[in-house]
Scaffold this motif. Structure first.
Motif, PDB file in Angstrom:
ATOM      1  N   GLU A 243       0.853  -1.189   0.000  1.00  0.00           N
ATOM      2  CA  GLU A 243       0.000   0.000   0.000  1.00  0.00           C
ATOM      3  C   GLU A 243       0.887   1.236   0.000  1.00  0.00           C
ATOM      4  OE1 GLU A 243      -3.813   0.596   2.647  1.00  0.00           O
ATOM      5  OE2 GLU A 243      -2.099   1.518   3.710  1.00  0.00           O
ATOM      6  N   ILE A 244       0.380   2.315  -0.574  1.00  0.00           N
ATOM      7  CA  ILE A 244       1.062   3.596  -0.469  1.00  0.00           C
ATOM      8  C   ILE A 244       0.065   4.637   0.038  1.00  0.00           C
ATOM      9  CG2 ILE A 244       2.639   3.013  -2.340  1.00  0.00           C
ATOM     10  CD1 ILE A 244       1.096   4.982  -4.116  1.00  0.00           C
ATOM     11  N   VAL A 245       0.611   5.714   0.591  1.00  0.00           N
ATOM     12  CA  VAL A 245      -0.221   6.823   1.054  1.00  0.00           C
ATOM     13  C   VAL A 245       0.153   8.053   0.242  1.00  0.00           C
ATOM     14  CG1 VAL A 245      -0.903   8.261   3.002  1.00  0.00           C
ATOM     15  CG2 VAL A 245      -0.335   5.845   3.369  1.00  0.00           C
ATOM     16  N   VAL A 246      -0.842   8.629  -0.412  1.00  0.00           N
ATOM     17  CA  VAL A 246      -0.644   9.807  -1.254  1.00  0.00           C
ATOM     18  C   VAL A 246      -1.625  10.886  -0.820  1.00  0.00           C
ATOM     19  CG1 VAL A 246      -0.682  10.707  -3.605  1.00  0.00           C
ATOM     20  CG2 VAL A 246       0.091   8.359  -3.185  1.00  0.00           C
ATOM     21  N   GLU A 247      -1.094  11.980  -0.291  1.00  0.00           N
ATOM     22  CA  GLU A 247      -1.947  13.079   0.168  1.00  0.00           C
ATOM     23  C   GLU A 247      -3.051  12.569   1.105  1.00  0.00           C
ATOM     24  OE1 GLU A 247      -1.265  16.309  -0.477  1.00  0.00           O
ATOM     25  OE2 GLU A 247       0.511  15.611  -1.553  1.00  0.00           O
ATOM     26  N   GLY A 248      -2.685  11.647   1.995  1.00  0.00           N
ATOM     27  CA  GLY A 248      -3.615  11.111   2.970  1.00  0.00           C
ATOM     28  C   GLY A 248      -4.459   9.949   2.487  1.00  0.00           C
ATOM     29  N   GLU A 249      -4.440   9.662   1.189  1.00  0.00           N
ATOM     30  CA  GLU A 249      -5.236   8.569   0.628  1.00  0.00           C
ATOM     31  C   GLU A 249      -4.429   7.276   0.639  1.00  0.00           C
ATOM     32  OE1 GLU A 249      -7.415   7.210  -3.564  1.00  0.00           O
ATOM     33  OE2 GLU A 249      -6.420   9.155  -3.418  1.00  0.00           O
ATOM     34  N   HIS A 250      -5.008   6.201   1.148  1.00  0.00           N
ATOM     35  CA  HIS A 250      -4.369   4.886   1.165  1.00  0.00           C
ATOM     36  C   HIS A 250      -4.746   4.150  -0.131  1.00  0.00           C
ATOM     37  CE1 HIS A 250      -3.136   4.799   5.521  1.00  0.00           C
ATOM     38  NE2 HIS A 250      -3.938   5.863   5.483  1.00  0.00           N
ATOM     39  N   ILE A 251      -3.715   3.768  -0.901  1.00  0.00           N
ATOM     40  CA  ILE A 251      -3.944   3.160  -2.211  1.00  0.00           C
ATOM     41  C   ILE A 251      -3.277   1.784  -2.235  1.00  0.00           C
ATOM     42  CG2 ILE A 251      -3.649   3.411  -4.702  1.00  0.00           C
ATOM     43  CD1 ILE A 251      -3.327   6.428  -4.249  1.00  0.00           C
ATOM     44  N   PRO A 252      -4.028   0.696  -2.461  1.00  0.00           N
ATOM     45  CA  PRO A 252      -3.417  -0.627  -2.572  1.00  0.00           C
ATOM     46  C   PRO A 252      -2.414  -0.650  -3.719  1.00  0.00           C
ATOM     47  CG  PRO A 252      -5.805  -0.796  -2.403  1.00  0.00           C
ATOM     48  CD  PRO A 252      -5.502   0.651  -2.626  1.00  0.00           C
ATOM     49  N   CYS A 253      -1.306  -1.358  -3.529  1.00  0.00           N
ATOM     50  CA  CYS A 253      -0.239  -1.329  -4.525  1.00  0.00           C
ATOM     51  C   CYS A 253       0.541  -2.641  -4.513  1.00  0.00           C
ATOM     52  CB  CYS A 253       0.698  -0.152  -4.245  1.00  0.00           C
ATOM     53  SG  CYS A 253       2.086  -0.019  -5.376  1.00  0.00           S
ATOM     54  N   ASP A 254       0.701  -3.249  -5.702  1.00  0.00           N
ATOM     55  CA  ASP A 254       1.526  -4.454  -5.845  1.00  0.00           C
ATOM     56  C   ASP A 254       2.880  -4.141  -6.467  1.00  0.00           C
ATOM     57  OD1 ASP A 254      -0.718  -6.084  -5.064  1.00  0.00           O
ATOM     58  OD2 ASP A 254      -1.514  -5.753  -7.075  1.00  0.00           O
ATOM     59  N   ASN A 255       2.867  -3.159  -7.394  1.00  0.00           N
ATOM     60  CA  ASN A 255       4.078  -2.817  -8.135  1.00  0.00           C
ATOM     61  C   ASN A 255       4.236  -1.300  -8.158  1.00  0.00           C
ATOM     62  OD1 ASN A 255       5.079  -5.474  -9.533  1.00  0.00           O
ATOM     63  ND2 ASN A 255       2.843  -5.467  -9.735  1.00  0.00           N
ATOM     64  N   LEU A 256       5.308  -0.827  -7.534  1.00  0.00           N
ATOM     65  CA  LEU A 256       5.545   0.603  -7.406  1.00  0.00           C
ATOM     66  C   LEU A 256       6.858   0.955  -8.098  1.00  0.00           C
ATOM     67  CD1 LEU A 256       4.669   3.316  -6.105  1.00  0.00           C
ATOM     68  CD2 LEU A 256       6.119   2.706  -4.153  1.00  0.00           C
TER      69      LEU A 256
END
Length: 533
Positions: A243-256
Protein backbone atom coordinates in the motif's frame (compact mmCIF):
# COMPACT_ATOMS: atom_id res chain seq x y z
CA UNK A 1 16.50 -3.98 -43.57
CA UNK A 2 18.53 -0.95 -44.61
CA UNK A 3 22.06 -0.16 -45.73
CA UNK A 4 23.97 1.97 -43.24
CA UNK A 5 26.87 4.09 -44.50
CA UNK A 6 29.25 5.67 -41.95
CA UNK A 7 32.08 8.21 -42.14
CA UNK A 8 30.73 10.46 -44.86
CA UNK A 9 32.76 13.65 -44.48
CA UNK A 10 31.72 16.99 -45.97
CA UNK A 11 33.34 20.40 -45.87
CA UNK A 12 31.40 22.99 -43.93
CA UNK A 13 30.50 24.90 -47.10
CA UNK A 14 29.31 21.92 -49.13
CA UNK A 15 25.61 21.44 -49.85
CA UNK A 16 24.78 18.75 -47.32
CA UNK A 17 21.90 16.78 -48.83
CA UNK A 18 22.84 16.87 -52.51
CA UNK A 19 26.50 16.08 -51.82
CA UNK A 20 25.61 13.30 -49.38
CA UNK A 21 23.35 11.57 -51.89
CA UNK A 22 26.04 11.76 -54.55
CA UNK A 23 28.70 10.38 -52.18
CA UNK A 24 26.44 7.50 -51.10
CA UNK A 25 25.55 6.56 -54.68
CA UNK A 26 29.22 6.56 -55.69
CA UNK A 27 30.25 4.55 -52.63
CA UNK A 28 27.56 1.92 -53.20
CA UNK A 29 28.01 1.95 -57.01
CA UNK A 30 24.33 2.55 -57.62
CA UNK A 31 22.25 5.44 -58.92
CA UNK A 32 20.49 7.98 -56.71
CA UNK A 33 17.27 6.91 -58.41
CA UNK A 34 17.79 3.46 -56.84
CA UNK A 35 17.26 4.91 -53.36
CA UNK A 36 13.86 3.87 -52.00
CA UNK A 37 14.50 5.93 -48.88
CA UNK A 38 17.30 8.15 -47.62
CA UNK A 39 17.73 9.16 -43.98
CA UNK A 40 20.50 10.97 -42.11
CA UNK A 41 21.21 9.05 -38.90
CA UNK A 42 24.18 11.01 -37.56
CA UNK A 43 25.60 14.51 -37.94
CA UNK A 44 28.56 15.67 -35.90
CA UNK A 45 30.96 18.61 -36.14
CA UNK A 46 34.71 17.92 -36.45
CA UNK A 47 36.39 21.14 -35.32
CA UNK A 48 39.77 19.67 -34.44
CA UNK A 49 41.26 21.79 -37.25
CA UNK A 50 39.67 25.20 -36.85
CA UNK A 51 40.96 26.25 -40.27
CA UNK A 52 39.12 23.36 -41.93
CA UNK A 53 35.97 22.41 -40.02
CA UNK A 54 34.19 19.35 -41.38
CA UNK A 55 30.87 17.64 -40.77
CA UNK A 56 30.72 13.86 -40.37
CA UNK A 57 27.56 12.02 -41.40
CA UNK A 58 26.06 8.57 -41.31
CA UNK A 59 23.02 7.72 -43.42
CA UNK A 60 20.68 4.79 -43.97
CA UNK A 61 19.06 3.96 -47.29
CA UNK A 62 16.74 1.33 -48.67
CA UNK A 63 17.36 -0.18 -52.09
CA UNK A 64 16.98 -3.48 -53.95
CA UNK A 65 19.34 -6.37 -53.20
CA UNK A 66 20.82 -4.68 -50.16
CA UNK A 67 22.97 -7.64 -49.11
CA UNK A 68 24.48 -7.87 -52.59
CA UNK A 69 25.21 -4.15 -52.62
CA UNK A 70 27.04 -4.41 -49.30
CA UNK A 71 29.03 -7.46 -50.43
CA UNK A 72 30.06 -5.75 -53.65
CA UNK A 73 31.30 -2.62 -51.86
CA UNK A 74 33.21 -4.61 -49.19
CA UNK A 75 33.84 -1.66 -46.87
CA UNK A 76 33.79 -1.45 -43.08
CA UNK A 77 31.85 1.79 -43.47
CA UNK A 78 28.95 0.00 -45.17
CA UNK A 79 26.80 -2.54 -43.34
CA UNK A 80 23.26 -3.70 -42.83
CA UNK A 81 21.23 -1.47 -40.51
CA UNK A 82 20.03 -3.09 -37.30
CA UNK A 83 16.47 -3.68 -36.23
CA UNK A 84 14.95 -0.93 -34.12
CA UNK A 85 13.46 -1.44 -30.68
CA UNK A 86 9.82 -2.34 -31.26
CA UNK A 87 8.62 -2.62 -27.65
CA UNK A 88 7.22 -5.97 -28.73
CA UNK A 89 7.64 -8.71 -26.15
CA UNK A 90 5.63 -11.50 -24.58
CA UNK A 91 3.10 -10.43 -21.95
CA UNK A 92 3.45 -12.10 -18.56
CA UNK A 93 0.94 -14.49 -17.02
CA UNK A 94 0.83 -13.52 -13.34
CA UNK A 95 -2.38 -11.75 -12.37
CA UNK A 96 -2.21 -8.20 -11.09
CA UNK A 97 -4.39 -7.38 -8.11
CA UNK A 98 -3.91 -3.64 -8.67
CA UNK A 99 -2.67 -1.46 -11.50
CA UNK A 100 1.02 -0.44 -11.46
CA UNK A 101 1.82 2.89 -9.83
CA UNK A 102 4.57 5.21 -11.02
CA UNK A 103 5.94 7.88 -8.67
CA UNK A 104 7.50 10.82 -10.49
CA UNK A 105 7.07 12.29 -13.98
CA UNK A 106 10.67 12.86 -14.99
CA UNK A 107 11.99 10.91 -18.01
CA UNK A 108 12.12 7.56 -16.15
CA UNK A 109 8.57 7.85 -14.87
CA UNK A 110 7.21 9.28 -18.13
CA UNK A 111 8.58 6.50 -20.32
CA UNK A 112 7.75 3.74 -17.85
CA UNK A 113 4.21 5.09 -17.68
CA UNK A 114 3.98 5.50 -21.45
CA UNK A 115 5.02 1.91 -22.17
CA UNK A 116 2.72 0.50 -19.49
CA UNK A 117 -0.16 2.56 -20.85
CA UNK A 118 0.54 1.48 -24.44
CA UNK A 119 0.41 -2.16 -23.36
CA UNK A 120 -2.92 -1.78 -21.57
CA UNK A 121 -1.80 -1.69 -17.92
CA UNK A 122 -3.63 1.58 -17.09
CA UNK A 123 -0.91 2.88 -14.75
CA UNK A 124 -1.52 5.48 -12.08
CA UNK A 125 1.19 8.16 -12.25
CA UNK A 126 1.58 10.53 -9.32
CA UNK A 127 3.73 13.66 -9.32
CA UNK A 128 4.32 15.83 -6.26
CA UNK A 129 4.76 18.94 -8.40
CA UNK A 130 2.40 20.71 -10.77
CA UNK A 131 1.64 20.20 -14.44
CA UNK A 132 4.25 21.91 -16.61
CA UNK A 133 2.21 25.05 -17.34
CA UNK A 134 1.33 25.69 -13.69
CA UNK A 135 4.87 24.73 -12.72
CA UNK A 136 6.29 27.34 -15.11
CA UNK A 137 4.19 30.07 -13.49
CA UNK A 138 5.26 28.92 -10.02
CA UNK A 139 8.94 28.91 -10.99
CA UNK A 140 8.61 32.38 -12.51
CA UNK A 141 7.16 33.49 -9.17
CA UNK A 142 10.32 32.25 -7.44
CA UNK A 143 12.73 33.75 -9.94
CA UNK A 144 10.98 37.13 -10.04
CA UNK A 145 9.44 37.48 -6.59
CA UNK A 146 11.47 35.10 -4.36
CA UNK A 147 8.39 32.99 -3.54
CA UNK A 148 9.54 29.35 -3.29
CA UNK A 149 7.08 26.48 -3.57
CA UNK A 150 8.87 23.50 -1.98
CA UNK A 151 6.62 21.01 -3.79
CA UNK A 152 6.75 22.49 -7.30
CA UNK A 153 9.97 24.07 -8.55
CA UNK A 154 12.94 23.42 -10.83
CA UNK A 155 13.45 20.02 -9.16
CA UNK A 156 9.82 18.84 -8.82
CA UNK A 157 7.00 18.81 -11.34
CA UNK A 158 5.95 17.43 -14.70
CA UNK A 159 9.00 16.59 -16.80
CA UNK A 160 11.41 16.42 -13.88
CA UNK A 161 14.50 18.55 -13.29
CA UNK A 162 15.63 18.12 -16.90
CA UNK A 163 12.71 20.17 -18.18
CA UNK A 164 14.28 23.32 -16.73
CA UNK A 165 17.83 22.65 -17.86
CA UNK A 166 18.70 22.28 -21.52
CA UNK A 167 16.94 19.16 -22.69
CA UNK A 168 20.28 17.50 -23.46
CA UNK A 169 19.91 14.05 -25.01
CA UNK A 170 23.54 12.99 -25.14
CA UNK A 171 24.28 9.72 -23.40
CA UNK A 172 27.21 7.36 -23.01
CA UNK A 173 25.10 4.24 -22.90
CA UNK A 174 24.66 2.03 -25.95
CA UNK A 175 21.13 0.69 -25.76
CA UNK A 176 18.69 -0.17 -28.51
CA UNK A 177 15.98 1.69 -26.60
CA UNK A 178 17.66 5.07 -27.20
CA UNK A 179 16.34 5.36 -30.77
CA UNK A 180 12.83 4.48 -29.61
CA UNK A 181 12.98 7.24 -26.99
CA UNK A 182 14.11 9.84 -29.52
CA UNK A 183 11.37 8.82 -31.92
CA UNK A 184 8.73 9.16 -29.20
CA UNK A 185 10.08 12.61 -28.33
CA UNK A 186 9.84 13.65 -31.99
CA UNK A 187 6.25 12.38 -32.19
CA UNK A 188 5.54 14.52 -29.11
CA UNK A 189 6.89 17.66 -30.76
CA UNK A 190 10.69 17.60 -30.46
CA UNK A 191 12.66 18.63 -33.58
CA UNK A 192 13.42 15.69 -35.88
CA UNK A 193 17.13 16.53 -35.87
CA UNK A 194 17.50 15.00 -32.39
CA UNK A 195 17.43 11.56 -34.05
CA UNK A 196 20.73 12.19 -35.85
CA UNK A 197 22.60 15.12 -34.29
CA UNK A 198 25.82 14.21 -32.52
CA UNK A 199 24.90 16.28 -29.45
CA UNK A 200 21.11 16.51 -29.59
CA UNK A 201 19.13 18.80 -27.34
CA UNK A 202 15.53 20.02 -27.22
CA UNK A 203 15.68 23.15 -25.08
CA UNK A 204 13.48 24.06 -22.15
CA UNK A 205 11.03 26.04 -24.29
CA UNK A 206 10.19 23.07 -26.55
CA UNK A 207 10.58 20.36 -23.92
CA UNK A 208 7.71 21.80 -21.90
CA UNK A 209 5.28 21.00 -24.71
CA UNK A 210 6.89 17.62 -25.40
CA UNK A 211 6.33 16.32 -21.87
CA UNK A 212 2.78 17.67 -21.90
CA UNK A 213 2.06 15.77 -25.13
CA UNK A 214 3.50 12.54 -23.70
CA UNK A 215 1.25 12.97 -20.66
CA UNK A 216 -1.79 13.33 -22.92
CA UNK A 217 -0.77 10.21 -24.83
CA UNK A 218 -0.55 8.26 -21.55
CA UNK A 219 -4.07 9.40 -20.68
CA UNK A 220 -5.29 8.53 -24.17
CA UNK A 221 -4.08 4.95 -23.62
CA UNK A 222 -5.96 4.71 -20.32
CA UNK A 223 -3.36 5.84 -17.79
CA UNK A 224 -4.23 8.21 -14.96
CA UNK A 225 -2.06 11.19 -14.02
CA UNK A 226 -2.31 13.09 -10.73
CA UNK A 227 -0.38 16.29 -10.01
CA UNK A 228 0.30 17.91 -6.62
CA UNK A 229 0.23 14.34 -5.24
CA UNK A 230 3.17 13.45 -3.03
CA UNK A 231 4.09 9.94 -1.93
CA UNK A 232 3.94 10.22 1.87
CA UNK A 233 4.31 6.65 3.07
CA UNK A 234 4.49 3.01 2.01
CA UNK A 235 3.34 -0.21 3.71
CA UNK A 236 5.36 -3.40 3.49
CA UNK A 237 3.88 -6.79 4.36
CA UNK A 238 5.91 -9.99 4.34
CA UNK A 239 8.70 -8.26 2.46
CA UNK A 240 6.43 -6.94 -0.30
CA UNK A 241 4.93 -3.54 -1.07
CA UNK A 242 1.23 -3.59 -0.20
CA UNK A 243 0.00 0.00 0.00
CA UNK A 244 1.06 3.60 -0.47
CA UNK A 245 -0.22 6.82 1.05
CA UNK A 246 -0.64 9.81 -1.25
CA UNK A 247 -1.95 13.08 0.17
CA UNK A 248 -3.62 11.11 2.97
CA UNK A 249 -5.24 8.57 0.63
CA UNK A 250 -4.37 4.89 1.17
CA UNK A 251 -3.94 3.16 -2.21
CA UNK A 252 -3.42 -0.63 -2.57
CA UNK A 253 -0.24 -1.33 -4.52
CA UNK A 254 1.53 -4.45 -5.85
CA UNK A 255 4.08 -2.82 -8.13
CA UNK A 256 5.55 0.60 -7.41
CA UNK A 257 7.95 2.22 -9.87
CA UNK A 258 9.89 4.77 -7.86
CA UNK A 259 11.16 7.47 -10.26
CA UNK A 260 11.40 10.42 -7.89
CA UNK A 261 14.43 12.27 -9.27
CA UNK A 262 17.59 13.13 -7.34
CA UNK A 263 16.13 15.76 -4.99
CA UNK A 264 13.30 13.88 -3.24
CA UNK A 265 15.07 13.96 0.10
CA UNK A 266 11.97 13.44 2.21
CA UNK A 267 11.15 10.35 0.14
CA UNK A 268 14.66 8.96 0.72
CA UNK A 269 14.22 9.57 4.45
CA UNK A 270 10.84 7.85 4.50
CA UNK A 271 12.16 4.82 2.62
CA UNK A 272 15.16 4.57 4.95
CA UNK A 273 12.86 4.68 7.99
CA UNK A 274 10.91 1.76 6.48
CA UNK A 275 14.04 -0.35 6.16
CA UNK A 276 14.42 -0.14 2.37
CA UNK A 277 18.04 -0.92 1.46
CA UNK A 278 19.87 2.31 0.57
CA UNK A 279 23.57 3.05 0.08
CA UNK A 280 25.44 6.37 -0.06
CA UNK A 281 26.68 7.34 -3.52
CA UNK A 282 29.39 9.67 -4.86
CA UNK A 283 28.35 12.87 -6.61
CA UNK A 284 29.95 16.28 -7.23
CA UNK A 285 29.58 19.86 -6.01
CA UNK A 286 30.92 23.21 -7.11
CA UNK A 287 29.82 26.35 -8.90
CA UNK A 288 28.37 27.58 -12.19
CA UNK A 289 30.86 29.43 -14.40
CA UNK A 290 29.72 32.01 -16.98
CA UNK A 291 31.50 33.42 -20.04
CA UNK A 292 30.44 35.35 -23.10
CA UNK A 293 29.19 32.80 -25.61
CA UNK A 294 31.04 34.41 -28.51
CA UNK A 295 34.33 33.83 -26.67
CA UNK A 296 33.55 30.09 -26.48
CA UNK A 297 32.47 30.07 -30.15
CA UNK A 298 35.69 31.74 -31.29
CA UNK A 299 37.83 29.37 -29.26
CA UNK A 300 36.06 26.29 -30.60
CA UNK A 301 35.41 27.33 -34.22
CA UNK A 302 37.98 30.03 -35.04
CA UNK A 303 37.12 32.00 -38.21
CA UNK A 304 33.96 29.93 -38.66
CA UNK A 305 32.46 31.06 -35.33
CA UNK A 306 29.51 32.78 -37.02
CA UNK A 307 28.97 30.21 -39.79
CA UNK A 308 25.24 29.47 -40.27
CA UNK A 309 25.81 25.69 -40.08
CA UNK A 310 27.37 25.98 -36.64
CA UNK A 311 25.36 26.49 -33.49
CA UNK A 312 26.48 27.90 -30.17
CA UNK A 313 29.61 25.98 -29.20
CA UNK A 314 29.90 23.83 -26.12
CA UNK A 315 32.90 22.37 -24.32
CA UNK A 316 33.89 19.57 -21.99
CA UNK A 317 36.79 19.96 -19.59
CA UNK A 318 38.31 17.51 -17.12
CA UNK A 319 41.22 17.66 -14.71
CA UNK A 320 42.55 15.36 -12.00
CA UNK A 321 44.26 16.81 -8.97
CA UNK A 322 46.87 14.29 -7.88
CA UNK A 323 47.58 16.40 -4.81
CA UNK A 324 43.94 16.26 -3.65
CA UNK A 325 42.95 12.98 -5.32
CA UNK A 326 39.92 14.75 -6.80
CA UNK A 327 38.39 15.06 -10.25
CA UNK A 328 37.36 18.48 -11.49
CA UNK A 329 35.13 18.72 -14.55
CA UNK A 330 32.58 20.76 -16.44
CA UNK A 331 29.07 19.36 -16.28
CA UNK A 332 25.73 20.19 -17.91
CA UNK A 333 27.25 22.88 -20.13
CA UNK A 334 24.53 25.23 -21.43
CA UNK A 335 25.51 27.24 -24.53
CA UNK A 336 23.68 30.53 -24.86
CA UNK A 337 21.86 29.83 -21.62
CA UNK A 338 21.29 31.16 -18.14
CA UNK A 339 22.03 30.18 -14.55
CA UNK A 340 18.79 29.42 -12.75
CA UNK A 341 17.65 29.34 -9.13
CA UNK A 342 16.91 25.67 -8.39
CA UNK A 343 16.25 25.40 -4.67
CA UNK A 344 13.64 22.92 -3.47
CA UNK A 345 13.98 23.61 0.26
CA UNK A 346 13.49 26.89 2.08
CA UNK A 347 16.51 28.95 3.09
CA UNK A 348 18.87 27.31 0.61
CA UNK A 349 20.52 28.44 -2.62
CA UNK A 350 21.01 25.92 -5.42
CA UNK A 351 22.02 26.77 -8.99
CA UNK A 352 21.61 24.92 -12.27
CA UNK A 353 21.93 25.80 -15.96
CA UNK A 354 19.22 26.17 -18.60
CA UNK A 355 19.07 26.86 -22.34
CA UNK A 356 16.24 27.27 -24.80
CA UNK A 357 16.26 25.48 -28.16
CA UNK A 358 18.01 28.27 -30.10
CA UNK A 359 20.70 28.69 -27.43
CA UNK A 360 20.87 32.34 -28.42
CA UNK A 361 21.60 33.93 -25.04
CA UNK A 362 24.65 36.17 -24.57
CA UNK A 363 26.32 33.93 -21.96
CA UNK A 364 27.55 30.37 -21.87
CA UNK A 365 27.42 28.60 -18.52
CA UNK A 366 28.50 25.28 -17.12
CA UNK A 367 28.78 23.58 -13.78
CA UNK A 368 32.38 23.40 -12.61
CA UNK A 369 32.37 20.66 -10.00
CA UNK A 370 34.59 18.48 -7.86
CA UNK A 371 34.03 14.84 -6.99
CA UNK A 372 32.61 14.05 -3.56
CA UNK A 373 32.90 10.63 -1.95
CA UNK A 374 30.90 9.06 0.91
CA UNK A 375 34.07 9.30 3.02
CA UNK A 376 33.49 13.08 2.97
CA UNK A 377 30.14 12.72 4.74
CA UNK A 378 29.72 12.93 8.49
CA UNK A 379 28.42 9.82 10.26
CA UNK A 380 27.76 6.38 8.86
CA UNK A 381 24.19 6.87 7.67
CA UNK A 382 23.42 6.21 3.98
CA UNK A 383 21.76 9.64 3.96
CA UNK A 384 25.00 11.45 4.77
CA UNK A 385 25.19 12.92 1.26
CA UNK A 386 21.90 14.74 1.80
CA UNK A 387 23.24 16.38 4.95
CA UNK A 388 26.40 17.33 3.04
CA UNK A 389 24.38 19.00 0.27
CA UNK A 390 22.11 20.81 2.72
CA UNK A 391 25.03 22.25 4.65
CA UNK A 392 26.53 24.08 1.69
CA UNK A 393 23.19 25.08 0.20
CA UNK A 394 22.31 26.71 3.54
CA UNK A 395 25.70 28.46 3.69
CA UNK A 396 25.15 29.84 0.18
CA UNK A 397 21.79 31.22 1.34
CA UNK A 398 23.40 32.84 4.40
CA UNK A 399 26.29 34.54 2.62
CA UNK A 400 24.05 35.53 -0.28
CA UNK A 401 21.96 37.72 2.00
CA UNK A 402 19.24 35.32 3.23
CA UNK A 403 16.92 36.33 0.37
CA UNK A 404 17.73 33.71 -2.32
CA UNK A 405 20.38 35.90 -3.93
CA UNK A 406 23.24 33.71 -5.13
CA UNK A 407 26.85 34.28 -3.97
CA UNK A 408 29.13 35.26 -6.88
CA UNK A 409 32.79 36.02 -7.47
CA UNK A 410 34.84 36.85 -10.53
CA UNK A 411 37.23 34.05 -11.42
CA UNK A 412 40.30 36.32 -11.14
CA UNK A 413 39.23 37.32 -7.62
CA UNK A 414 38.40 33.74 -6.66
CA UNK A 415 41.96 32.77 -7.58
CA UNK A 416 43.30 35.61 -5.42
CA UNK A 417 40.92 35.29 -2.44
CA UNK A 418 39.41 38.72 -3.03
CA UNK A 419 35.76 39.74 -2.84
CA UNK A 420 34.75 41.17 -6.21
CA UNK A 421 33.40 44.71 -6.49
CA UNK A 422 32.15 45.08 -10.06
CA UNK A 423 31.19 42.88 -13.00
CA UNK A 424 33.04 43.20 -16.27
CA UNK A 425 31.64 42.39 -19.72
CA UNK A 426 30.03 39.20 -18.41
CA UNK A 427 26.86 39.97 -16.48
CA UNK A 428 25.26 37.26 -14.29
CA UNK A 429 22.07 35.68 -15.63
CA UNK A 430 20.89 34.32 -12.27
CA UNK A 431 17.66 35.71 -10.86
CA UNK A 432 16.41 36.82 -8.29
CA UNK A 433 19.85 38.49 -7.82
CA UNK A 434 23.47 38.06 -6.77
CA UNK A 435 25.78 39.06 -3.92
CA UNK A 436 29.57 39.46 -4.10
CA UNK A 437 31.26 37.13 -1.58
CA UNK A 438 34.38 35.05 -1.20
CA UNK A 439 33.05 31.68 -2.37
CA UNK A 440 35.28 29.79 0.02
CA UNK A 441 32.83 30.89 2.73
CA UNK A 442 30.14 28.57 1.34
CA UNK A 443 32.09 25.69 -0.22
CA UNK A 444 34.21 22.82 1.13
CA UNK A 445 37.93 23.63 1.25
CA UNK A 446 38.78 20.75 -1.07
CA UNK A 447 36.31 22.06 -3.68
CA UNK A 448 37.86 25.54 -3.57
CA UNK A 449 41.41 24.19 -3.73
CA UNK A 450 40.68 21.74 -6.55
CA UNK A 451 38.94 24.33 -8.73
CA UNK A 452 41.75 26.82 -8.11
CA UNK A 453 44.17 24.18 -9.31
CA UNK A 454 42.09 23.32 -12.39
CA UNK A 455 41.22 26.81 -13.65
CA UNK A 456 44.69 27.70 -15.03
CA UNK A 457 44.76 24.33 -16.83
CA UNK A 458 41.35 24.99 -18.36
CA UNK A 459 42.51 28.48 -19.36
CA UNK A 460 45.30 26.94 -21.41
CA UNK A 461 42.76 24.75 -23.21
CA UNK A 462 40.28 27.61 -23.75
CA UNK A 463 42.18 30.92 -23.56
CA UNK A 464 40.14 33.38 -21.54
CA UNK A 465 38.39 30.69 -19.50
CA UNK A 466 39.98 32.07 -16.32
CA UNK A 467 39.85 35.61 -17.68
CA UNK A 468 39.00 38.64 -15.63
CA UNK A 469 35.34 38.80 -16.74
CA UNK A 470 34.34 35.19 -16.03
CA UNK A 471 31.91 34.69 -13.15
CA UNK A 472 31.47 31.88 -10.61
CA UNK A 473 28.05 31.43 -8.96
CA UNK A 474 27.33 29.08 -6.04
CA UNK A 475 26.23 26.47 -5.17
CA UNK A 476 25.89 23.61 -7.66
CA UNK A 477 25.03 20.58 -5.51
CA UNK A 478 22.42 18.54 -7.41
CA UNK A 479 24.66 16.93 -10.04
CA UNK A 480 23.27 13.46 -9.28
CA UNK A 481 21.55 11.49 -6.55
CA UNK A 482 23.43 11.29 -3.23
CA UNK A 483 22.10 7.76 -2.64
CA UNK A 484 21.50 4.49 -4.45
CA UNK A 485 18.35 2.51 -3.68
CA UNK A 486 19.73 -1.00 -4.01
CA UNK A 487 18.01 -3.33 -6.47
CA UNK A 488 18.53 -6.80 -7.95
CA UNK A 489 18.86 -8.08 -11.51
CA UNK A 490 15.08 -7.84 -11.92
CA UNK A 491 15.17 -4.12 -11.06
CA UNK A 492 13.38 -4.73 -7.76
CA UNK A 493 14.55 -3.48 -4.39
CA UNK A 494 16.86 -6.08 -2.86
CA UNK A 495 14.66 -6.37 0.23
CA UNK A 496 11.18 -5.15 -0.80
CA UNK A 497 9.43 -7.08 -3.56
CA UNK A 498 7.29 -5.03 -5.89
CA UNK A 499 9.35 -1.86 -5.32
CA UNK A 500 11.25 -0.80 -8.45
CA UNK A 501 13.79 2.00 -7.82
CA UNK A 502 14.25 3.67 -11.18
CA UNK A 503 16.20 6.37 -12.98
CA UNK A 504 18.50 9.09 -11.77
CA UNK A 505 16.89 9.51 -8.37
CA UNK A 506 17.48 5.86 -7.54
CA UNK A 507 21.12 6.08 -8.64
CA UNK A 508 20.82 4.22 -11.97
CA UNK A 509 20.97 6.95 -14.62
CA UNK A 510 22.60 10.27 -15.41
CA UNK A 511 20.55 12.30 -17.85
CA UNK A 512 17.29 12.34 -19.78
CA UNK A 513 17.94 9.46 -22.17
CA UNK A 514 19.61 7.08 -19.70
CA UNK A 515 16.81 7.72 -17.19
CA UNK A 516 14.17 7.07 -19.85
CA UNK A 517 15.96 3.85 -20.82
CA UNK A 518 15.93 2.72 -17.21
CA UNK A 519 12.22 3.49 -16.97
CA UNK A 520 11.57 1.33 -20.04
CA UNK A 521 13.60 -1.55 -18.59
CA UNK A 522 11.57 -1.54 -15.40
CA UNK A 523 8.27 -1.31 -17.27
CA UNK A 524 9.35 -4.24 -19.47
CA UNK A 525 10.10 -6.30 -16.36
CA UNK A 526 6.57 -5.78 -15.07
CA UNK A 527 5.00 -6.39 -18.50
CA UNK A 528 6.85 -9.65 -19.09
CA UNK A 529 5.94 -10.93 -15.62
CA UNK A 530 2.33 -9.77 -15.21
CA UNK A 531 -0.73 -9.60 -17.42
CA UNK A 532 -2.86 -6.41 -17.38
CA UNK A 533 -5.54 -6.27 -14.71
Amino acid sequence: MTVKINNLVLGINEDSLATLKSKVANKLRIKESDFKSFKITKESIDARKKSEIKINYAVEIECDNEAKVIARVNSNDVKLGGDNYKADFEIGTKKLENRPIVVGMGPAGLFAGLLLAEKGYHPLIIERGEDVDSRTRTIDGFWNNRILNTESNVQFGEGGAGTFSDGKLTTRIKDHRCGYILEKLVLAGAPEEITYMGKPHIGTDILKNVVKNIREKIKEYGGEVRFSSKLEDISIRNGKISEIVVEGEHIPCDNLILATGHSARDTYEMLFSKGVSISPKPFAVGFRVEHLQHMIDENQYGKYATHPKLRAADYKLTYTSNKLSRSVYSFCMCPGGQVVASASEENTVVVNGMSNYKRDGINANSALVVSVDPSDFEGNTPLGGIAFQRRYEALAYEVGGRNYNAPVQLVKDFLNDKVSKNFGRVKPTYTPGTEFVDLKSCAPNFVVDAIKEALPVFDRKIPGYAGEDAILTGMETRTSAPVKINRNENYESVNVRGLYPTGEGAGYAGGIVSAAVDGLRVAEQIITEYSPK
